[in-house]
Scaffold this active site. Structure first.
Site: not given
Ligand code: GAR
Length: 220
Positions: A17, A112, A177
């Site tokens: 993200n 989320h 996302e």
């Molecule tokens: C993502 O899927 C985000 O939505 C989730 O963690 C992942 C991070 O991925 N966040 C949560 O679960 C927050 N409670 P990334 O490090 O590749 O962005």
């Protein structure tokens, strides 16, 4: 063009993200500058992605603090030092305490990987699968004092397929996302978001589709 919004990104994990936000800032589709990336996890991929993009990084390991408030204060101080205007939680796996919230009222966003208010908390893609939900998705919201309870800015929906695994569903959600988070940040940068109670209004956004989503598809 208006001055760039100064954002601070907090991340604990791989940082995809974060990468989508770095890319949006570089491409000019987000009128913002990432002034710092802070991780509580020294081996977070997000720190590497930030360094590769020439963004300042700070590692504040929560395990070095006895109390959550002390960790929060250190993070808030780092954000304030860099004159951060919007705090972006991008896979940040710590709960934000009241002192932190008070330091950035209505200025903390989170993503989320579920369609809130369904499935707050952790391991939510697996929870959607276990529940037998036909749709899953992701939510960008402002952060309030609850766990994943703040006012919703944007959501994206994906179908759950019969042969989905945690990995396949998570990957399908992650693609979305990377679309809605940069957009939500850009709306904030434009000053297009206003909060009334639980509702977020996105000004100048014309909702021209009332297309329903049905999964599995109807026969006809
Ligand atoms: C993502 O899927 C985000 O939505 C989730 O963690 C992942 C991070 O991925 N966040 C949560 O679960 C927050 N409670 P990334 O490090 O590749 O962005």
């Amino acid at each position: 063009m208006a001055e760039k919004l100064r954002i601070g990104v907090l991340a604990s994990g791989g940082g995809t993200n974060l990468q989508s936000i770095i890319d949006g800032c570089q491409a000019g589709s987000i009128n913002a500058e990432i002034v710092t990336v802070i991780s509580n996890n020294p081996s977070s991929g997000a720190l590497i992605r930030a360094s590769n993009a020439g963004v300042m990084t700070q590692c504040i390991d929560h395990r070095s603090f006895e109390k959550r408030d002390d960790f929060d204060s250190e993070v808030v101080a780092a954000l304030k030092e860099n004159n951060v205007q919007l705090v972006v939680l991008a896979g940040f796996m710590r709960i934000i305490g009241q002192r932190f919230l008070d330091a950035f009222p209505n200025r903390i966003m989170n993503i989320h990987p579920a369609l809130l208010p369904s499935f707050p908390g952790l391991h939510v893609q697996q929870k959607a699968l276990d529940y037998g939900a036909r749709f899953a998705g992701c939510t960008v919201h402002f952060v309030d004092g609850g766990v994943d309870t703040g006012p919703i800015i944007a959501q994206a929906v994906v179908p759950v397929l019969d042969n989905d695994t945690d990995e396949s569903l998570s990957a399908r959600i992650l693609v979305q996302e990377h679309k809605i988070y940069p957009q939500a940040i850009e709306w904030f940068a434009q000053g297009a978001l206003s909060i009334t109670g639980r509702k977020v209004i996105v000004s100048a956004q014309v909702q021209d589709s009332t297309q329903e989503l049905i999964n599995p598809p109807l026969d006809h």
